[in-house]
Design a protein around this motif. Structure first.
Motif, PDB file in Angstrom:
ATOM      1  N   GLU A 199     -29.970  16.621   3.423  1.00 13.94           N
ATOM      2  CA  GLU A 199     -30.119  15.633   4.490  1.00 13.94           C
ATOM      3  C   GLU A 199     -28.759  15.301   5.105  1.00 13.94           C
ATOM      4  O   GLU A 199     -28.619  15.201   6.336  1.00 13.94           O
ATOM      5  CB  GLU A 199     -30.772  14.371   3.923  1.00 13.94           C
ATOM      6  CG  GLU A 199     -31.186  13.355   4.958  1.00 13.94           C
ATOM      7  CD  GLU A 199     -32.361  13.812   5.786  1.00 13.94           C
ATOM      8  OE1 GLU A 199     -32.424  13.431   6.972  1.00 13.94           O
ATOM      9  OE2 GLU A 199     -33.210  14.560   5.248  1.00 13.94           O
ATOM     10  N   ASN A 200     -27.752  15.150   4.244  1.00 16.42           N
ATOM     11  CA  ASN A 200     -26.400  14.841   4.697  1.00 16.42           C
ATOM     12  C   ASN A 200     -25.840  15.989   5.534  1.00 16.42           C
ATOM     13  O   ASN A 200     -25.237  15.786   6.598  1.00 16.42           O
ATOM     14  CB  ASN A 200     -25.515  14.581   3.471  1.00 16.42           C
ATOM     15  CG  ASN A 200     -24.192  13.943   3.844  1.00 16.42           C
ATOM     16  OD1 ASN A 200     -23.957  13.570   4.992  1.00 16.42           O
ATOM     17  ND2 ASN A 200     -23.308  13.825   2.865  1.00 16.42           N
ATOM     18  N   ALA A 201     -26.050  17.211   5.056  1.00 19.74           N
ATOM     19  CA  ALA A 201     -25.563  18.381   5.786  1.00 19.74           C
ATOM     20  C   ALA A 201     -26.232  18.500   7.148  1.00 19.74           C
ATOM     21  O   ALA A 201     -25.573  18.789   8.158  1.00 19.74           O
ATOM     22  CB  ALA A 201     -25.812  19.645   4.951  1.00 19.74           C
ATOM     23  N   ALA A 202     -27.537  18.280   7.188  1.00 17.26           N
ATOM     24  CA  ALA A 202     -28.266  18.370   8.449  1.00 17.26           C
ATOM     25  C   ALA A 202     -27.722  17.378   9.478  1.00 17.26           C
ATOM     26  O   ALA A 202     -27.494  17.720  10.650  1.00 17.26           O
ATOM     27  CB  ALA A 202     -29.752  18.110   8.204  1.00 17.26           C
ATOM     28  N   GLN A 203     -27.474  16.156   9.037  1.00 20.83           N
ATOM     29  CA  GLN A 203     -26.991  15.112   9.943  1.00 20.83           C
ATOM     30  C   GLN A 203     -25.610  15.457  10.495  1.00 20.83           C
ATOM     31  O   GLN A 203     -25.358  15.340  11.695  1.00 20.83           O
ATOM     32  CB  GLN A 203     -26.953  13.779   9.213  1.00 20.83           C
ATOM     33  CG  GLN A 203     -26.477  12.625  10.078  1.00 20.83           C
ATOM     34  CD  GLN A 203     -26.434  11.307   9.295  1.00 20.83           C
ATOM     35  OE1 GLN A 203     -26.848  11.241   8.152  1.00 20.83           O
ATOM     36  NE2 GLN A 203     -25.925  10.265   9.931  1.00 20.83           N
ATOM     37  N   LYS A 204     -24.697  15.910   9.610  1.00 18.11           N
ATOM     38  CA  LYS A 204     -23.312  16.159  10.044  1.00 18.11           C
ATOM     39  C   LYS A 204     -23.144  17.473  10.786  1.00 18.11           C
ATOM     40  O   LYS A 204     -22.170  17.650  11.523  1.00 18.11           O
ATOM     41  CB  LYS A 204     -22.388  16.099   8.829  1.00 18.11           C
ATOM     42  CG  LYS A 204     -22.280  14.689   8.249  1.00 18.11           C
ATOM     43  CD  LYS A 204     -21.330  14.604   7.082  1.00 18.11           C
ATOM     44  CE  LYS A 204     -21.207  13.162   6.595  1.00 18.11           C
ATOM     45  NZ  LYS A 204     -20.322  13.032   5.417  1.00 18.11           N
ATOM     46  N   LEU A 205     -24.079  18.406  10.593  1.00 19.00           N
ATOM     47  CA  LEU A 205     -24.004  19.668  11.327  1.00 19.00           C
ATOM     48  C   LEU A 205     -24.820  19.627  12.617  1.00 19.00           C
ATOM     49  O   LEU A 205     -24.750  20.551  13.434  1.00 19.00           O
ATOM     50  CB  LEU A 205     -24.501  20.824  10.451  1.00 19.00           C
ATOM     51  CG  LEU A 205     -23.677  21.158   9.202  1.00 19.00           C
ATOM     52  CD1 LEU A 205     -24.333  22.284   8.419  1.00 19.00           C
ATOM     53  CD2 LEU A 205     -22.249  21.530   9.560  1.00 19.00           C
ATOM     54  N   GLY A 206     -25.609  18.565  12.766  1.00 21.72           N
ATOM     55  CA  GLY A 206     -26.434  18.448  13.961  1.00 21.72           C
ATOM     56  C   GLY A 206     -27.630  19.378  13.928  1.00 21.72           C
ATOM     57  O   GLY A 206     -27.982  19.998  14.944  1.00 21.72           O
ATOM     58  N   ILE A 207     -28.275  19.491  12.763  1.00 21.06           N
ATOM     59  CA  ILE A 207     -29.440  20.360  12.583  1.00 21.06           C
ATOM     60  C   ILE A 207     -30.612  19.499  12.123  1.00 21.06           C
ATOM     61  O   ILE A 207     -30.442  18.551  11.367  1.00 21.06           O
ATOM     62  CB  ILE A 207     -29.155  21.453  11.521  1.00 21.06           C
ATOM     63  CG1 ILE A 207     -27.920  22.270  11.900  1.00 21.06           C
ATOM     64  CG2 ILE A 207     -30.359  22.363  11.336  1.00 21.06           C
ATOM     65  CD1 ILE A 207     -27.499  23.266  10.826  1.00 21.06           C
ATOM     66  N   GLU A 208     -31.801  19.837  12.581  1.00 22.89           N
ATOM     67  CA  GLU A 208     -32.987  19.129  12.114  1.00 22.89           C
ATOM     68  C   GLU A 208     -33.105  19.260  10.598  1.00 22.89           C
ATOM     69  O   GLU A 208     -33.032  20.360  10.055  1.00 22.89           O
ATOM     70  CB  GLU A 208     -34.241  19.705  12.765  1.00 22.89           C
ATOM     71  CG  GLU A 208     -34.433  19.312  14.212  1.00 22.89           C
ATOM     72  CD  GLU A 208     -34.836  17.842  14.342  1.00 22.89           C
ATOM     73  OE1 GLU A 208     -35.380  17.284  13.359  1.00 22.89           O
ATOM     74  OE2 GLU A 208     -34.600  17.271  15.411  1.00 22.89           O
ATOM     75  N   SER A 209     -33.292  18.150   9.907  1.00 23.55           N
ATOM     76  CA  SER A 209     -33.347  18.179   8.451  1.00 23.55           C
ATOM     77  C   SER A 209     -34.497  19.042   7.941  1.00 23.55           C
ATOM     78  O   SER A 209     -34.393  19.679   6.892  1.00 23.55           O
ATOM     79  CB  SER A 209     -33.470  16.759   7.889  1.00 23.55           C
ATOM     80  OG  SER A 209     -34.629  16.121   8.404  1.00 23.55           O
ATOM     81  N   SER A 210     -35.600  19.089   8.714  1.00 20.25           N
ATOM     82  CA  SER A 210     -36.739  19.918   8.292  1.00 20.25           C
ATOM     83  C   SER A 210     -36.363  21.389   8.278  1.00 20.25           C
ATOM     84  O   SER A 210     -36.833  22.167   7.440  1.00 20.25           O
ATOM     85  CB  SER A 210     -37.926  19.692   9.225  1.00 20.25           C
ATOM     86  OG  SER A 210     -37.581  20.022  10.562  1.00 20.25           O
ATOM     87  N   LEU A 211     -35.484  21.789   9.215  1.00 25.44           N
ATOM     88  CA  LEU A 211     -35.033  23.182   9.255  1.00 25.44           C
ATOM     89  C   LEU A 211     -34.176  23.513   8.037  1.00 25.44           C
ATOM     90  O   LEU A 211     -34.270  24.606   7.481  1.00 25.44           O
ATOM     91  CB  LEU A 211     -34.244  23.444  10.543  1.00 25.44           C
ATOM     92  CG  LEU A 211     -35.037  23.332  11.852  1.00 25.44           C
ATOM     93  CD1 LEU A 211     -34.108  23.555  13.046  1.00 25.44           C
ATOM     94  CD2 LEU A 211     -36.180  24.349  11.868  1.00 25.44           C
ATOM     95  N   VAL A 212     -33.337  22.563   7.638  1.00 29.80           N
ATOM     96  CA  VAL A 212     -32.498  22.785   6.452  1.00 29.80           C
ATOM     97  C   VAL A 212     -33.378  22.908   5.214  1.00 29.80           C
ATOM     98  O   VAL A 212     -33.166  23.798   4.365  1.00 29.80           O
ATOM     99  CB  VAL A 212     -31.477  21.635   6.285  1.00 29.80           C
ATOM    100  CG1 VAL A 212     -30.666  21.832   5.013  1.00 29.80           C
ATOM    101  CG2 VAL A 212     -30.550  21.559   7.491  1.00 29.80           C
TER     102      VAL A 212
END
Length: 592
Positions: free
Chosen positions: A418-431
């Motif tokens: 979740e943290n990575a998705a937010q800081k990379l600008g990626i949808e968390s569901s995709l991660v």
């Protein structure tokens, strides 16, 4: 050591106190204490110590025993050494030891002699630091802000430029076999295969003793006074002792003997990369600091560290090499469920230089503000790949996915993702989907696993062995492989190599394969073009055999280190001596 003495020690020993030096225990009844088992990985304590029976037992892995067996397993020492260690911890006077035979006395004494010669070498180097020859060494230490008190506390010394002085001095007190086994001396192999005269391994260098957990010197690391790029004869900047009966570099943490009390008290360790960083931090007032001594972090060091704390603050050098080492170390620690934070000092400084320029208070603030493991890796991914394009985001995510998957806790993995998705600008569901896909791909890979392809070395040797009997390349391959089957015994091609090396080649080489798997492997090797061409010459075979032998030596040395640790736990001094001799022989072979 008489059995009656061991019984006296056992009766007087406080097992809770002894075990408590290794495991954090809490009272769980009138006679019981519990904690996390040091012998296997667990999150809830199943390890129990009973005061009345002076006994420990783990309900998880079923390890059990008394105070002596516990110390034997934790410190990898023999029974007599464990008795002496417990006696020392309890303040019980140790009687003079007797032996049943001269051979037993010799075997039991070799480790003691190696400890003694390292103590003598430490004193020799310390005295040499005061000599006129060591003026430049003293200037260097003064320039690095190393005080006389620090020099004394860490027993820093100087190895003179002489090839022979140290050998002549120590030779008055120790026999040649002890000198050779100590790792303090080198020698060149003679034409007849025998070892030549010994000469000092460390010369014209500042020496730093490496100690075991009890504070005894077991090895050295030595810094050259001349940079290797200025004076090629100076050798590497830092030169370490080779592995010996006392010293396995992957099993030792620099300064642990001085830091372990503070680590237990503060419940975390500060891990730095080099001796000077460690010394600077320790003498500045942060005493829970240890160092890897410039070697790659190992599983044995992870297990050693877990005895004292499960929280680590990592402060490696900010250059690429230091950050890559930090990344690998983080992986090993996280997989063992350590709580890890990372310090990245501003200005590209290492701990030693940062403290000299900014003071210990500023460094302490950096340690207190250490970044969480996940945040550190996310920022590293952002710095390496950026987040401006979809391709950059994908690369950053691919960098992070293996680290996320290694986290033992599902909750921690979800939080990291979740943290990575937010800081990379990626949808968390995709991660989350990427994690799921990676896990499924790994599962399918395991299910569909096939025997690995042969290496280039195996391919060359297999092709050589199917040549006509009179061919020099085939003769060379068959002669060596027939004489040294242990070189290839662990390879996928071993069954067919053995047949081809010891029997005439049939008209159809595939008929030499003893089973279907070997037949498929041989066919693949014969049909696949070599990376450097198809012509098999005696020279290419010779190079392949040298690589095969080198790989075997490395593999066997790893096995020997494990067997030596096991022999130490059993107290089998004879087996330890045999393995040490084989290790020395293989070390010489590797250097040829």
């Amino acid at each position: 050591m008489a059995e009656s003495f061991s019984q006296i020690v056992k009766q007087q020993a406080d097992i809770v106190r002894i075990v408590g030096e290794y495991v954090k225990l809490r009272k769980s009844g009138a006679q019981n204490f519990t904690g996390l088992c040091p012998f296997h990985k667990e999150k809830s304590g199943s390890f129990s110590v009973n005061v009345a029976h002076q006994y420990y037992y783990c309900f998880g892995c079923h390890e059990k025993g008394d105070v002596f067996s516990f110390v034997m397993k934790m410190d990898s020492v023999s029974f007599p050494e464990a008795v002496r260690a417990v006696a020392t911890k309890m303040g019980i006077a140790i009687p003079a030891r007797t032996f049943d035979s001269p051979q037993e006395a010799a075997e039991a004494g070799i480790r003691r002699q190696l400890i003694d010669i390292h103590e003598a070498a430490t004193q020799y180097f310390q005295q040499s630091l005061s000599s006129p020859e060591a003026a430049r060494a003293r200037e260097y230490l003064t320039g690095r802000g190393v005080t006389p008190e620090t020099i004394q506390k860490f027993r820093i010394g100087y190895a003179p430029e002489s090839f022979n002085d140290m050998r002549e001095r120590l030779g008055k007190f120790f026999k040649d076999d002890v000198l050779r086994q100590s790792g303090l001396f080198s020698s060149k192999e003679q034409a007849d295969g025998s070892a030549g005269p010994m000469y000092a391994k460390f010369r014209k260098r500042i020496t730093f003793p490496i100690t075991n957990e009890q504070g005894k010197t077991i090895a050295f690391t030595a810094r050259a006074l001349d940079s290797s790029d200025v004076d090629p004869k100076a050798g590497p900047k830092y030169l370490n002792s080779p592995e010996t009966l006392l010293y396995t570099k992957g099993n030792v943490l620099f300064n642990l003997d001085k830091a372990k009390t503070a680590i237990r008290k503060l419940e975390f360790a500060l891990l730095v990369e080099g001796q000077m960083d460690c010394i600077r931090v320790f003498t500045s007032g942060i005493e829970n600091v240890i160092a890897t001594s410039g070697t790659a972090f190992t599983e044995a060091q992870v297990r050693l560290l877990s005895r004292f704390a499960k929280k680590i603050v990592l402060n490696f050098d900010p250059d690429d090499a230091g950050q890559n080492a930090a990344e690998k170390t983080l992986t090993m620690l996280v997989e063992e469920d350590f709580e890890v934070r990372v310090v990245t000092l501003p200005g590209g400084l290492d701990p030693d230089r940062f403290i000299l320029e900014n003071g210990i208070a500023a460094y302490t603030e950096q340690v207190r503000g250490a970044t969480r493991y996940a945040d550190y890796l996310i920022e590293r991914a952002r710095a390496q790949f950026g987040t401006r394009t979809g391709e950059a985001k994908q690369k950053a995510l691919n960098f992070l996915l293996p680290h996320i998957k290694r986290l033992p806790s599902a909750i921690a993995r979800a939080e990291f993702a979740e943290n990575a998705a937010q800081k990379l600008g990626i949808e968390s569901s995709l991660v989350r989907q990427e994690l799921k896909n990676a896990a499924q791909h790994r599962l399918e890979s395991v299910k569909a696993a096939e025997p690995r392809a042969v290496t280039e070395v195996e391919r060359i040797l297999l092709k050589a062995l199917v040549l006509p009997d009179a061919d020099s390349a085939r003769a060379l391959a068959a002669e060596k492989l027939g004489a040294y089957p242990e070189w290839y015994s662990d390879l996928a091609s071993a069954p067919v190599l053995e047949v081809l090396a010891n029997a005439p080649v049939p008209d159809n080489p595939l008929e030499a394969a003893p089973d279907q798997a070997s037949r498929a492997l041989l066919a693949s090797a014969l049909l696949t073009a070599s990376e450097t061409g198809d012509e098999i010459t005696a020279e290419r075979v010779q190079h392949a055999l040298e690589r095969l032998h080198a790989d075997y030596v490395d593999r066997r040395l790893r096995e020997i280190r494990q067997q030596m640790a096991e022999a130490q736990r059993r107290g089998d001094e004879a087996e330890l001596m045999r393995l040490a001799q084989e290790k020395m022989r293989l070390d010489r072979e590797r250097k040829r």
